[in-house]
Scaffold this motif. Structure first.
Motif, PDB file in Angstrom:
ATOM      1  N   ASP A 165       0.818  -1.221   0.000  1.00 47.02           N
ATOM      2  CA  ASP A 165       0.000   0.000   0.000  1.00 47.02           C
ATOM      3  C   ASP A 165       0.851   1.271   0.000  1.00 47.02           C
ATOM      4  O   ASP A 165       0.315   2.373  -0.110  1.00 47.02           O
ATOM      5  CB  ASP A 165      -0.949   0.021   1.197  1.00 47.02           C
ATOM      6  CG  ASP A 165      -2.035  -1.040   1.087  1.00 47.02           C
ATOM      7  OD1 ASP A 165      -2.361  -1.451  -0.041  1.00 47.02           O
ATOM      8  OD2 ASP A 165      -2.546  -1.469   2.143  1.00 47.02           O
ATOM      9  N   ILE A 166       2.163   1.143   0.124  1.00 44.59           N
ATOM     10  CA  ILE A 166       3.047   2.310   0.114  1.00 44.59           C
ATOM     11  C   ILE A 166       3.091   2.876  -1.296  1.00 44.59           C
ATOM     12  O   ILE A 166       3.424   2.170  -2.247  1.00 44.59           O
ATOM     13  CB  ILE A 166       4.455   1.927   0.603  1.00 44.59           C
ATOM     14  CG1 ILE A 166       4.407   1.563   2.091  1.00 44.59           C
ATOM     15  CG2 ILE A 166       5.447   3.057   0.346  1.00 44.59           C
ATOM     16  CD1 ILE A 166       5.707   1.017   2.645  1.00 44.59           C
ATOM     17  N   SER A 167       2.744   4.166  -1.419  1.00 50.40           N
ATOM     18  CA  SER A 167       2.648   4.786  -2.743  1.00 50.40           C
ATOM     19  C   SER A 167       3.008   6.264  -2.669  1.00 50.40           C
ATOM     20  O   SER A 167       2.365   7.031  -1.943  1.00 50.40           O
ATOM     21  CB  SER A 167       1.222   4.629  -3.270  1.00 50.40           C
ATOM     22  OG  SER A 167       0.976   5.474  -4.353  1.00 50.40           O
ATOM     23  N   ALA A 168       4.008   6.649  -3.440  1.00 54.53           N
ATOM     24  CA  ALA A 168       4.374   8.064  -3.521  1.00 54.53           C
ATOM     25  C   ALA A 168       3.243   8.866  -4.151  1.00 54.53           C
ATOM     26  O   ALA A 168       2.996  10.011  -3.772  1.00 54.53           O
ATOM     27  CB  ALA A 168       5.664   8.231  -4.314  1.00 54.53           C
ATOM     28  N   GLU A 169       2.526   8.262  -5.107  1.00 56.78           N
ATOM     29  CA  GLU A 169       1.416   8.960  -5.746  1.00 56.78           C
ATOM     30  C   GLU A 169       0.307   9.271  -4.750  1.00 56.78           C
ATOM     31  O   GLU A 169      -0.280  10.353  -4.778  1.00 56.78           O
ATOM     32  CB  GLU A 169       0.849   8.156  -6.918  1.00 56.78           C
ATOM     33  CG  GLU A 169       1.722   8.176  -8.142  1.00 56.78           C
ATOM     34  CD  GLU A 169       2.536   6.890  -8.273  1.00 56.78           C
ATOM     35  OE1 GLU A 169       2.393   5.999  -7.422  1.00 56.78           O
ATOM     36  OE2 GLU A 169       3.323   6.798  -9.219  1.00 56.78           O
ATOM     37  N   GLU A 170       0.020   8.322  -3.859  1.00 58.34           N
ATOM     38  CA  GLU A 170      -1.009   8.566  -2.851  1.00 58.34           C
ATOM     39  C   GLU A 170      -0.574   9.676  -1.891  1.00 58.34           C
ATOM     40  O   GLU A 170      -1.369  10.532  -1.527  1.00 58.34           O
ATOM     41  CB  GLU A 170      -1.327   7.296  -2.066  1.00 58.34           C
ATOM     42  CG  GLU A 170      -2.427   7.515  -1.035  1.00 58.34           C
ATOM     43  CD  GLU A 170      -2.774   6.282  -0.232  1.00 58.34           C
ATOM     44  OE1 GLU A 170      -3.805   6.330   0.455  1.00 58.34           O
ATOM     45  OE2 GLU A 170      -2.042   5.278  -0.289  1.00 58.34           O
ATOM     46  N   VAL A 171       0.689   9.659  -1.502  1.00 70.42           N
ATOM     47  CA  VAL A 171       1.214  10.720  -0.639  1.00 70.42           C
ATOM     48  C   VAL A 171       1.036  12.075  -1.327  1.00 70.42           C
ATOM     49  O   VAL A 171       0.553  13.030  -0.726  1.00 70.42           O
ATOM     50  CB  VAL A 171       2.688  10.464  -0.278  1.00 70.42           C
ATOM     51  CG1 VAL A 171       3.310  11.680   0.395  1.00 70.42           C
ATOM     52  CG2 VAL A 171       2.819   9.231   0.608  1.00 70.42           C
ATOM     53  N   ALA A 172       1.432  12.154  -2.595  1.00 71.09           N
ATOM     54  CA  ALA A 172       1.305  13.398  -3.355  1.00 71.09           C
ATOM     55  C   ALA A 172      -0.144  13.841  -3.446  1.00 71.09           C
ATOM     56  O   ALA A 172      -0.460  15.033  -3.311  1.00 71.09           O
ATOM     57  CB  ALA A 172       1.909  13.237  -4.739  1.00 71.09           C
ATOM     58  N   GLU A 173      -1.037  12.897  -3.666  1.00 71.41           N
ATOM     59  CA  GLU A 173      -2.469  13.214  -3.773  1.00 71.41           C
ATOM     60  C   GLU A 173      -2.994  13.798  -2.471  1.00 71.41           C
ATOM     61  O   GLU A 173      -3.732  14.785  -2.462  1.00 71.41           O
ATOM     62  CB  GLU A 173      -3.245  11.954  -4.148  1.00 71.41           C
ATOM     63  CG  GLU A 173      -4.710  12.199  -4.440  1.00 71.41           C
ATOM     64  CD  GLU A 173      -5.409  10.916  -4.873  1.00 71.41           C
ATOM     65  OE1 GLU A 173      -6.488  10.644  -4.330  1.00 71.41           O
ATOM     66  OE2 GLU A 173      -4.864  10.217  -5.747  1.00 71.41           O
ATOM     67  N   VAL A 174      -2.634  13.198  -1.346  1.00 73.32           N
ATOM     68  CA  VAL A 174      -3.071  13.713  -0.047  1.00 73.32           C
ATOM     69  C   VAL A 174      -2.519  15.123   0.186  1.00 73.32           C
ATOM     70  O   VAL A 174      -3.251  16.017   0.630  1.00 73.32           O
ATOM     71  CB  VAL A 174      -2.628  12.759   1.099  1.00 73.32           C
ATOM     72  CG1 VAL A 174      -2.864  13.391   2.467  1.00 73.32           C
ATOM     73  CG2 VAL A 174      -3.379  11.436   0.991  1.00 73.32           C
TER      74      VAL A 174
END
Length: 110
Positions: A98-107
């Protein structure tokens, strides 16, 4: 972007006092899943705003710091794990696939 290595317990308090966004990546140097998650994260981390502080913890070498992170930010310890901190509060934690740089960026960007 570049990692800032966490090697001292005092850094956890400093991270908690930071304004804006910080990210902690807890990594096990003995785990192939952790190595793959780190590699995937680093391949995509240009999506994360450059003013985000990126911290890296080798949790094998610094177990006490890993435990303090879990306690300070009130998350269950996992490995590998990322914690996105905003103004001292953990607003996102993810582990394993579930680790995702894209998700971090989105948040961060929303």
């Amino acid at each position: 972007m570049q990692w800032k290595f966490i090697t001292d317990l005092a850094q956890i308090s400093d991270i908690q006092k930071e304004t804006g966004y910080s990210l902690i990546f807890k990594h096990s140097t003995r785990c192939s899943v952790s190595m793959m998650a780190k590699r995937r994260f680093e391949m995509d981390w240009e999506a994360i705003p450059t003013d985000t502080s990126l911290y890296f913890l080798d949790l094998i070498s610094y177990r006490a710091i890993s435990a303090q992170i879990a306690e300070t930010f009130q998350v269950h310890h996992e490995s590998p794990q990322i914690l996105l901190i905003k103004d001292g509060e953990c607003i996102l934690d993810a582990s394993h696939s579930d680790i995702s740089a894209e998700e971090v960026a989105e948040v961060i960007n929303n």
